[in-house]
Enzyme design. Structure first.
Site, PDB file in Angstrom:
ATOM      1  N   LYS A 240       1.054  -1.361   0.186  1.00  0.00           N
ATOM      2  CA  LYS A 240      -0.005   0.058  -0.019  1.00  0.00           C
ATOM      3  C   LYS A 240       1.002   1.219  -0.266  1.00  0.00           C
ATOM      4  O   LYS A 240       1.495   1.496   1.009  1.00  0.00           O
ATOM      5  CB  LYS A 240      -0.816   0.108   1.181  1.00  0.00           C
ATOM      6  CG  LYS A 240      -2.222   0.864   1.146  1.00  0.00           C
ATOM      7  CD  LYS A 240      -2.575   1.669   2.182  1.00  0.00           C
ATOM      8  CE  LYS A 240      -1.657   2.943   2.484  1.00  0.00           C
ATOM      9  NZ  LYS A 240      -1.834   4.077   1.745  1.00  0.00           N
TER      10      LYS A 240
ATOM     11  N   GLY B  77       7.457   5.037   7.779  1.00  0.00           N
ATOM     12  CA  GLY B  77       6.432   6.080   7.826  1.00  0.00           C
ATOM     13  C   GLY B  77       6.882   6.837   9.121  1.00  0.00           C
ATOM     14  O   GLY B  77       7.803   6.582   9.713  1.00  0.00           O
TER      15      GLY B  77
ATOM     16  N   THR C 299       2.400   6.536  13.402  1.00  0.00           N
ATOM     17  CA  THR C 299       1.450   5.381  12.642  1.00  0.00           C
ATOM     18  C   THR C 299       2.454   4.313  13.122  1.00  0.00           C
ATOM     19  O   THR C 299       1.558   3.043  12.999  1.00  0.00           O
ATOM     20  CB  THR C 299       1.792   5.892  11.267  1.00  0.00           C
ATOM     21  OG1 THR C 299       1.358   7.193  10.855  1.00  0.00           O
ATOM     22  CG2 THR C 299       0.791   4.909  10.247  1.00  0.00           C
TER      23      THR C 299
ATOM     24  N   GLU D 267      10.347   1.257  10.153  1.00  0.00           N
ATOM     25  CA  GLU D 267      11.382   2.553   9.874  1.00  0.00           C
ATOM     26  C   GLU D 267      10.602   3.634  10.007  1.00  0.00           C
ATOM     27  O   GLU D 267       9.793   4.022   9.254  1.00  0.00           O
ATOM     28  CB  GLU D 267      11.853   2.163   8.478  1.00  0.00           C
ATOM     29  CG  GLU D 267      12.511   1.007   8.196  1.00  0.00           C
ATOM     30  CD  GLU D 267      13.814   0.977   9.046  1.00  0.00           C
ATOM     31  OE1 GLU D 267      14.340   1.842   9.333  1.00  0.00           O
ATOM     32  OE2 GLU D 267      14.267  -0.376   9.211  1.00  0.00           O
TER      33      GLU D 267
ATOM     34  N   CYS E   7      13.977  11.181   5.763  1.00  0.00           N
ATOM     35  CA  CYS E   7      13.962  10.902   7.104  1.00  0.00           C
ATOM     36  C   CYS E   7      15.575  11.033   7.711  1.00  0.00           C
ATOM     37  O   CYS E   7      15.752  11.095   8.800  1.00  0.00           O
ATOM     38  CB  CYS E   7      13.766   9.214   7.587  1.00  0.00           C
ATOM     39  SG  CYS E   7      14.492   8.141   6.327  1.00  0.00           S
TER      40      CYS E   7
ATOM     41  N   GLU F 105      10.064  15.955  15.144  1.00  0.00           N
ATOM     42  CA  GLU F 105      10.444  15.932  13.676  1.00  0.00           C
ATOM     43  C   GLU F 105       9.834  16.894  12.914  1.00  0.00           C
ATOM     44  O   GLU F 105       8.385  16.860  12.731  1.00  0.00           O
ATOM     45  CB  GLU F 105      10.126  14.558  13.198  1.00  0.00           C
ATOM     46  CG  GLU F 105      10.628  14.323  11.691  1.00  0.00           C
ATOM     47  CD  GLU F 105      10.211  12.965  11.129  1.00  0.00           C
ATOM     48  OE1 GLU F 105       9.097  12.427  11.404  1.00  0.00           O
ATOM     49  OE2 GLU F 105      11.226  12.421  10.437  1.00  0.00           O
TER      50      GLU F 105
HETATM   51  P1  NDP Z   1       2.755   8.107   7.734  1.00  0.00           P
HETATM   52  O1  NDP Z   1       2.967   7.324   8.842  1.00  0.00           O
HETATM   53  O2  NDP Z   1       1.804   9.297   7.699  1.00  0.00           O
HETATM   54  O3  NDP Z   1       2.231   7.032   6.459  1.00  0.00           O
HETATM   55  C1  NDP Z   1       3.043   6.172   6.194  1.00  0.00           C
HETATM   56  C2  NDP Z   1       2.390   5.148   5.434  1.00  0.00           C
HETATM   57  O4  NDP Z   1       1.298   4.460   6.387  1.00  0.00           O
HETATM   58  C3  NDP Z   1       1.436   5.685   4.230  1.00  0.00           C
HETATM   59  O5  NDP Z   1       1.184   4.641   3.252  1.00  0.00           O
HETATM   60  C4  NDP Z   1       0.042   5.940   5.040  1.00  0.00           C
HETATM   61  O6  NDP Z   1      -1.119   5.815   4.288  1.00  0.00           O
HETATM   62  C5  NDP Z   1       0.109   4.471   5.890  1.00  0.00           C
HETATM   63  N1  NDP Z   1      -0.812   4.492   7.050  1.00  0.00           N
HETATM   64  C6  NDP Z   1      -1.252   5.845   7.686  1.00  0.00           C
HETATM   65  N2  NDP Z   1      -2.109   5.055   8.883  1.00  0.00           N
HETATM   66  C7  NDP Z   1      -2.003   3.799   8.892  1.00  0.00           C
HETATM   67  C8  NDP Z   1      -2.677   2.897   9.608  1.00  0.00           C
HETATM   68  N3  NDP Z   1      -3.409   3.082  10.862  1.00  0.00           N
HETATM   69  N4  NDP Z   1      -2.071   1.562   9.263  1.00  0.00           N
HETATM   70  C9  NDP Z   1      -1.639   1.224   8.030  1.00  0.00           C
HETATM   71  N5  NDP Z   1      -0.997   1.997   7.274  1.00  0.00           N
HETATM   72  C10 NDP Z   1      -1.250   3.306   7.540  1.00  0.00           C
HETATM   73  O7  NDP Z   1       4.055   8.788   7.234  1.00  0.00           O
HETATM   74  P2  NDP Z   1       4.280   9.788   5.847  1.00  0.00           P
HETATM   75  O8  NDP Z   1       3.650   9.105   4.765  1.00  0.00           O
HETATM   76  O9  NDP Z   1       3.813  11.195   6.444  1.00  0.00           O
HETATM   77  O10 NDP Z   1       5.833   9.833   5.847  1.00  0.00           O
HETATM   78  C11 NDP Z   1       6.884  10.709   6.531  1.00  0.00           C
HETATM   79  C12 NDP Z   1       7.184  10.050   7.612  1.00  0.00           C
HETATM   80  O11 NDP Z   1       8.238   8.626   7.412  1.00  0.00           O
HETATM   81  C13 NDP Z   1       8.272  10.820   8.230  1.00  0.00           C
HETATM   82  O12 NDP Z   1       8.102  10.750  10.015  1.00  0.00           O
HETATM   83  C14 NDP Z   1       9.799  10.156   8.416  1.00  0.00           C
HETATM   84  O13 NDP Z   1      10.666  10.372   8.948  1.00  0.00           O
HETATM   85  C15 NDP Z   1       9.288   8.725   7.978  1.00  0.00           C
HETATM   86  N6  NDP Z   1      10.151   8.134   7.155  1.00  0.00           N
HETATM   87  C16 NDP Z   1      11.271   7.062   7.675  1.00  0.00           C
HETATM   88  C17 NDP Z   1      12.094   6.496   6.919  1.00  0.00           C
HETATM   89  C18 NDP Z   1      12.986   5.521   7.500  1.00  0.00           C
HETATM   90  O14 NDP Z   1      13.694   4.939   6.710  1.00  0.00           O
HETATM   91  N7  NDP Z   1      13.119   5.466   8.848  1.00  0.00           N
HETATM   92  C19 NDP Z   1      12.419   6.976   5.381  1.00  0.00           C
HETATM   93  C20 NDP Z   1      11.185   7.705   4.942  1.00  0.00           C
HETATM   94  C21 NDP Z   1      10.334   8.511   5.738  1.00  0.00           C
HETATM   95  P3  NDP Z   1      -1.610   7.227   4.064  1.00  0.00           P
HETATM   96  O15 NDP Z   1      -0.707   8.126   3.109  1.00  0.00           O
HETATM   97  O16 NDP Z   1      -2.875   6.972   3.296  1.00  0.00           O
HETATM   98  O17 NDP Z   1      -1.996   7.974   5.264  1.00  0.00           O
END
Ligand code: NDP
Length: 483
Positions: free
Chosen positions: A175, A228, A232, A250, A284, A386
């Site tokens: 997803k 993400g 989340t 991650e 990130c 962050e």
């Molecule tokens: P989110 O946590 O908002 O979303 C990440 C993914 O999870 C999206 O596909 C989102 O869908 C989905 N999601 C949201 N809620 C749920 C749920 N309850 N159950 C299952 N899936 C869910 O992150 P962002 O997309 O805003 O990304 C930014 C974040 O990611 C930052 O905090 C960044 O630091 C982190 N990140 C970490 C990395 C690492 O390697 N450590 C690398 C890159 C980013 P939807 O978009 O539809 O909400």
């Protein structure tokens, strides 16, 4: 302008969501809707998981060499469509086209090729206990697994997950972020074009709350690989508590970038600027807390502002642009709220760009000037939370022990970058710093074999190399005694 429709990819076919509902997808550079994506729900997830379950026996028993060839074919298809995918990624995220070309799409190809090789190189241990007893470890694919990826590096991070999952013999339901679904949809089209085995990879679009939550809690999903936000990640962990799934998280970062006076000054300034503002600060691994030894503090801040002034901000489609739009209006508002917070906490906002000078096409886009903040202490919210935008704070320090304390004074522990010519100092800090990844005199230098991930609130588990292959397999010890 016609609005494209981005459908799901389930069981080898592009298909409408069960509800026939769609969500708007906006181009951040212009603020205009340019496509609509499937607003999937639990029915679509059931359909995709069933397809993945049906495909699993054949895929998991396919010789590794043949799985490897399928991954190579997918990599070839991406490479053959490099330019159109880069254009799509830039349009969907607001990132400069050069970045999409050189980093995002190139890395998607590299991820698939790397794990295509890993499939044929992965091995397991054996332990000879005595002359008549041997133990060997079987590492077996898990079944259908979930891969959930964020919006900042859409195809790059999606392939970083699906490649090891598939290489290890699992089938996948992915997803992508609802905010940046375009290249995942194009990847699905490529799968159709190359007749990728049906059901082995399924891509379901929609919101995290609806499609994402249905996927992670699905009883047939054996493992969740999630990248993400920390909130989340925690919500997913809680939602599947008791389901005994493997989980790799991650999550967010608030990474220290530490500069000692005895460093290659020019290189440190250039990299600090790149580290803080690449992809508009939406990586990130961005160095968002910059610590500079007091002897060079003033000089460093001035040099950094001069470097920032050279960043060309504008239409991401322009190949000379270094700095594009933030991903959404909502995210822009969030980052702006942190600028207000920083002011209220006593910070001084420094930016080198007086105006944005955007073209007409971009006048409703989500742009924000890169900003440095000085005058804040390490405990304030601006330094603890962050922000995930083009905003970095700068603080001075006087000793190694002081900067170590400052660097570790964070709930996060993803990455750190240390700039020093003193090799002892480099090793000492690398040992003591609380981060999963430490770069010395560099930043974002990647070797796909190395463990990737963070500690503390930055995550659980590691991706990359054989760590990822191990995550996507179940270990079984077989002990044989013979006469
Ligand atoms: P989110 O946590 O908002 O979303 C990440 C993914 O999870 C999206 O596909 C989102 O869908 C989905 N999601 C949201 N809620 C749920 C749920 N309850 N159950 C299952 N899936 C869910 O992150 P962002 O997309 O805003 O990304 C930014 C974040 O990611 C930052 O905090 C960044 O630091 C982190 N990140 C970490 C990395 C690492 O390697 N450590 C690398 C890159 C980013 P939807 O978009 O539809 O909400």
């Amino acid at each position: 302008m016609s609005v494209k429709t981005l459908n799901n990819y389930i069981n080898g076919t592009l298909c409408e969501p069960a509800s026939k509902q769609y969500l708007n997808n906006i181009e951040p550079a212009t603020g205009q809707v340019y496509s609509r994506l499937a607003n999937s729900d639990a029915k679509d997830i059931d359909h995709a998981v069933d397809a993945a379950e049906t495909a699993f026996p054949a895929w998991s028993t396919l010789p590794a060499e043949q799985r490897s060839r399928w991954l190579q074919r997918l990599a070839d298809a991406i490479a053959d469509n490099h330019e159109s995918l880069a254009q799509a990624e830039s349009k969907d995220t607001g990132k400069p086209i050069q970045l999409a070309r050189n980093v995002d799409i190139q890395r998607a190809v590299d991820n698939l090729r790397f794990f295509a090789h890993a499939a044929t190189q992965f091995s397991s241990e054996s332990h000879a206990t005595d002359s008549r007893t041997i133990n060997y470890t079987l590492r077996q694919a898990l079944g259908p697994v979930a891969c959930i990826s964020p919006w900042n590096l859409p195809l790059y991070l999606l392939t970083w997950k699906i490649a090891p999952a598939l290489a290890a013999g699992n089938t996948v339901v992915a997803k992508p972020s609802e905010i940046t679904p375009y290249t995942a949809y194009l990847l699905a089209q490529l799968c159709v074009d190359i007749d990728f085995p049906p059901g082995v990879l399924n891509i379901v679009h929609g919101t995290g709350k609806q499609a994402g939550a249905a996927l992670t809690s699905h009883p047939k999903i054996k493992a969740i690989s999630f990248t993400g936000g920390t909130q989340t990640g925690t919500a997913i962990q809680q939602a599947v508590l008791g389901q005994h799934k493997k989980i790799s998280l991650e999550l967010g970062g608030k990474n220290p970038f530490i500069v000692f006076a005895a460093c290659d000054f020019e290189q440190a300034v250039t990299t600090a600027c790149r580290s803080a503002f690449s992809n508009q600060g939406q990586i990130c691994l961005c160095g968002s807390r910059i610590y500079v030894e007091h002897k060079i503090y003033e000089e460093f801040v001035a040099a950094m502002l001069a470097k920032m002034a050279q960043l060309k901000i504008g239409d991401p489609q322009d190949p000379t642009v270094d700095f594009g739009a933030l991903v959404s209006a909502q995210h822009l508002a969030k980052v702006q709220s942190y600028l207000e917070l920083a002011k209220s906490e006593g910070g001084t906002l420094l930016t080198s760009h007086k105006t944005l000078n955007l073209s007409d096409r971009c006048q409703h886009g989500y742009y924000l000037k890169p900003t440095l903040i000085t005058g804040l202490d390490s405990r304030c919210r601006s330094n603890q939370e962050e922000i995930f935008g083009p905003v970095a704070t700068v603080q001075s320090f006087s000793s190694q022990s002081e900067v170590l304390k400052l660097a570790n004074d964070s709930p996060y522990g993803l990455a750190a970058s240390i700039w020093t010519q003193n090799i002892n100092q480099a090793h000492q800090l690398a040992t003591d710093i609380e981060a999963g990844i430490v770069w010395v005199n560099c930043w974002l230098t990647r070797d796909l074999r190395t463990p990737f991930g963070g500690m503390k609130a930055s995550g659980m588990g590691r991706e990359g190399g054989f760590e990822a292959m191990r995550f996507f397999t179940e270990m079984k010890n077989v002990c044989i005694q013979y006469k």
